[in-house]
Design an enzyme around this catalytic site. Structure first.
Site, PDB file in Angstrom:
ATOM      1  N   ASN A  19       0.849  -1.199   0.000  1.00 16.07           N
ATOM      2  CA  ASN A  19       0.000   0.000   0.000  1.00 16.07           C
ATOM      3  C   ASN A  19       0.883   1.246   0.000  1.00 16.07           C
ATOM      4  O   ASN A  19       2.099   1.154  -0.035  1.00 16.07           O
ATOM      5  CB  ASN A  19      -0.952  -0.026   1.205  1.00 16.07           C
ATOM      6  CG  ASN A  19      -0.187  -0.081   2.504  1.00 16.07           C
ATOM      7  OD1 ASN A  19       0.535   0.846   2.853  1.00 16.07           O
ATOM      8  ND2 ASN A  19      -0.298  -1.201   3.222  1.00 16.07           N
ATOM      9  N   ASP A  74      -4.417  -6.380   5.220  1.00 22.02           N
ATOM     10  CA  ASP A  74      -5.487  -7.177   5.830  1.00 22.02           C
ATOM     11  C   ASP A  74      -5.575  -8.561   5.177  1.00 22.02           C
ATOM     12  O   ASP A  74      -6.122  -9.493   5.762  1.00 22.02           O
ATOM     13  CB  ASP A  74      -6.831  -6.459   5.675  1.00 22.02           C
ATOM     14  CG  ASP A  74      -6.922  -5.249   6.602  1.00 22.02           C
ATOM     15  OD1 ASP A  74      -6.363  -5.339   7.714  1.00 22.02           O
ATOM     16  OD2 ASP A  74      -7.525  -4.231   6.218  1.00 22.02           O
ATOM     17  N   LYS A 108       9.160 -17.512 -10.059  1.00 23.98           N
ATOM     18  CA  LYS A 108       8.415 -16.432 -10.716  1.00 23.98           C
ATOM     19  C   LYS A 108       7.285 -17.014 -11.556  1.00 23.98           C
ATOM     20  O   LYS A 108       7.515 -17.919 -12.372  1.00 23.98           O
ATOM     21  CB  LYS A 108       9.390 -15.624 -11.577  1.00 23.98           C
ATOM     22  CG  LYS A 108       8.742 -14.385 -12.142  1.00 23.98           C
ATOM     23  CD  LYS A 108       9.684 -13.616 -13.038  1.00 23.98           C
ATOM     24  CE  LYS A 108       8.875 -12.634 -13.852  1.00 23.98           C
ATOM     25  NZ  LYS A 108       9.481 -12.287 -15.092  1.00 23.98           N
TER      26      LYS A 108
HETATM   27  N1  CTP Z   1      -3.706  -3.198  11.930  1.00 25.06           N
HETATM   28  C1  CTP Z   1      -2.994  -4.288  12.426  1.00 25.06           C
HETATM   29  N2  CTP Z   1      -2.995  -5.465  11.759  1.00 25.06           N
HETATM   30  C2  CTP Z   1      -3.709  -5.623  10.625  1.00 25.06           C
HETATM   31  C3  CTP Z   1      -4.437  -4.530  10.118  1.00 25.06           C
HETATM   32  C4  CTP Z   1      -4.409  -3.341  10.795  1.00 25.06           C
HETATM   33  O1  CTP Z   1      -2.344  -4.127  13.451  1.00 25.06           O
HETATM   34  N3  CTP Z   1      -3.667  -6.782  10.000  1.00 25.06           N
HETATM   35  C5  CTP Z   1      -3.681  -1.937  12.683  1.00 25.06           C
HETATM   36  C6  CTP Z   1      -2.998  -0.801  11.988  1.00 25.06           C
HETATM   37  O2  CTP Z   1      -1.639  -0.743  12.296  1.00 25.06           O
HETATM   38  C7  CTP Z   1      -3.743   0.420  12.543  1.00 25.06           C
HETATM   39  C8  CTP Z   1      -5.125  -0.099  12.816  1.00 25.06           C
HETATM   40  O3  CTP Z   1      -5.005  -1.528  12.865  1.00 25.06           O
HETATM   41  O4  CTP Z   1      -3.199   0.868  13.753  1.00 25.06           O
HETATM   42  C9  CTP Z   1      -6.166   0.288  11.807  1.00 25.06           C
HETATM   43  O5  CTP Z   1      -6.019  -0.405  10.643  1.00 25.06           O
HETATM   44  P1  CTP Z   1      -7.188  -0.535   9.544  1.00 25.06           P
HETATM   45  O6  CTP Z   1      -6.767  -1.482   8.515  1.00 25.06           O
HETATM   46  O7  CTP Z   1      -7.529   0.833   9.121  1.00 25.06           O
HETATM   47  O8  CTP Z   1      -8.353  -1.091  10.455  1.00 25.06           O
HETATM   48  P2  CTP Z   1      -9.363  -2.251  10.241  1.00 25.06           P
HETATM   49  O9  CTP Z   1      -9.881  -2.570  11.611  1.00 25.06           O
HETATM   50  O10 CTP Z   1      -8.713  -3.333   9.476  1.00 25.06           O
HETATM   51  O11 CTP Z   1     -10.582  -1.603   9.528  1.00 25.06           O
HETATM   52  P3  CTP Z   1     -11.052  -1.545   8.014  1.00 25.06           P
HETATM   53  O12 CTP Z   1     -10.216  -2.498   7.225  1.00 25.06           O
HETATM   54  O13 CTP Z   1     -12.449  -1.921   8.131  1.00 25.06           O
HETATM   55  O14 CTP Z   1     -10.843  -0.096   7.673  1.00 25.06           O
END
Ligand code: CTP
Length: 413
Positions: A221, A290, A300
């Site tokens: 990202n 996520d 590859k």
């Molecule tokens: N975070 C984490 N581990 C993950 C995803 C996110 O620790 N696998 C942490 C990020 O470092 C950040 C917080 O969660 O501090 C918010 O991340 P975000 O992806 O925005 O939150 P989500 O709860 O995954 O919400 P959504 O995807 O619905 O926006």
């Protein structure tokens, strides 16, 4: 060496003020960003326009003069300073600083800044030797202020003795030495005004994770890591014991911070959890994937006719895991949102059991990925929220640390 350094000079009402005009000119020529604060009496010796023309920044003389409505001047200038130099420093300003009086730009900035403070006294020899002044200086020195000793010689009042402001070239040499490699580090360690995070073990995560598809391709990202690095750096400067667990970035390693590289979400999870039991504060500024490809190819991938479908699976939500296993730790999460910022931020705080959420609307100009500034709102467990104006990520880092310190104090007590 001076490039990118912000030097704030507090000028008080002494005849030696003319030397500071020279110093300002020299510092500006060397590439420093110089900001001048003047007391009322200083403006009786020299007009602010003189300094403004030399440093090309507005001269601040009054705490009620707010040229930029989005910031509060004495806090803004205090936050942006890499060094606060008060020169010439009269007996009066030294007395005020030593006693916490804050009634003008210099004394308010002094209390607000976390930068090293240098004081260059200039006054009559007998005033300088007076126990009142000497006691005040000792008190300031015990708080970490450094004095540029006045020289002996002919004084404007007619006396001969110690009290003459150091020469601009000497002050310049000391400032250059301070910012040069090595000395800066050594002095910075000695000169911190507030070591308010001493004894606190902090784990900060930063940057984007990479989820491999094959040995040459990955999902990632836009996170640059700047916010997390700024927090780690600021916390270390204030005395915290900081470990920075970082995804791949192009950023320089912050001084006095242990940096651990973590490529994927699982690497990051492993590295954070290892240190969790001993951490006092965990700041999860990283943009963690996520999802990751369900399968990673050892070689590859070769293109095939037709479309490609990559099946993805969830990664561990590190923050949620930390929230679930929380004992004494103060847990800070970030929420990068494009809509319904407040509801999403508060929802994350609940779901992930954090103590604080720093939320920003990344679709706003000046906020979020890749840029040097950010616009955030801090949400606390206790229900309060604090929208902050746009500011540099390094300034914001200090503000966030203040919130953490304050909220943690409330939690621990
Ligand atoms: N975070 C984490 N581990 C993950 C995803 C996110 O620790 N696998 C942490 C990020 O470092 C950040 C917080 O969660 O501090 C918010 O991340 P975000 O992806 O925005 O939150 P989500 O709860 O995954 O919400 P959504 O995807 O619905 O926006």
């Amino acid at each position: 060496m001076m490039q990118g350094k912000t030097i704030v000079i507090g000028v008080t009402g002494g005849i030696a003020i003319y030397k500071i005009a020279d110093l300002c000119s020299k510092l500006t020529q060397k590439g420093a960003d110089v900001w001048v604060l003047m007391t009322e009496s200083a403006t009786r010796f020299v007009q602010p326009i003189t300094f403004q023309a030399l440093v090309r920044n507005p001269v601040l003389t009054d705490t009620f003069q707010e040229p930029n409505p989005s910031v509060i001047s004495h806090i803004d200038v205090a936050d942006r300073a890499d060094l606060l130099l008060i020169a010439p420093a009269t007996a009066n300003v030294i007395g005020k600083l030593a006693n916490g009086i804050a009634d003008d730009m210099i004394s308010t900035t002094f209390l607000a800044t976390k930068a090293p403070v240098w004081i260059a006294p200039a006054m009559n020899v007998n005033m300088y030797a007076h126990p009142a002044v000497q006691d005040n200086m000792s008190k300031l020195a015990s708080w970490g202020c450094r004095f540029i000793e006045p020289e002996e010689g002919y004084l404007a009042c007619g006396w001969i003795g110690k009290g003459r402001l150091a020469e601009p070239m000497d002050m310049l040499a000391q400032i250059e030495a301070f910012f040069s490699e090595g000395t800066c580090q050594k002095d910075a360690a000695l000169l911190k005004v507030r070591q308010d995070l001493q004894g606190i073990k902090m784990v900060v995560t930063a940057g984007a994770t990479r989820e491999a598809i094959d040995p040459v391709r990955f999902f990632t990202n836009h996170s640059s890591g700047k916010m997390g690095y700024a927090i780690a750096e600021a916390a270390a400067k204030r005395g915290a014991d900081v470990t920075l667990i970082s995804g791949k970035t192009n950023l320089a390693r912050p001084e006095d911070v242990e940096v651990v590289e973590a490529v994927s979400a699982e690497d990051m999870f492993r590295e954070v959890i290892k240190r969790y039991a001993h951490a006092d504060v965990v700041v999860k500024a990283a943009a963690v994937a996520d999802y990751r490809p369900k399968m990673t190819y050892d070689h590859k991938m070769k293109k095939q006719p037709g479309d490609l479908v990559i099946e993805m699976e969830r990664t561990t939500d590190i923050l949620a895991e930390l929230g679930a296993r929380k004992t004494h730790q103060f847990l800070v999460g970030f929420a990068a949102e494009t809509q319904d910022v407040e509801a999403n931020a508060r929802g994350k705080m609940e779901r992930k059991n954090t103590d604080m959420i720093v939320a920003n609307n990344v679709s706003q100009e000046g906020a979020g990925f890749g840029v040097d500034t950010n616009i955030v709102t801090v949400y606390l467990r206790t229900g309060e929220s604090y929208p902050l104006p746009q500011m540099d990520k390094s300034q914001l880092a200090h503000r966030l640390l203040d919130f953490i310190l304050e909220a943690r104090r409330g939690k621990v007590e």
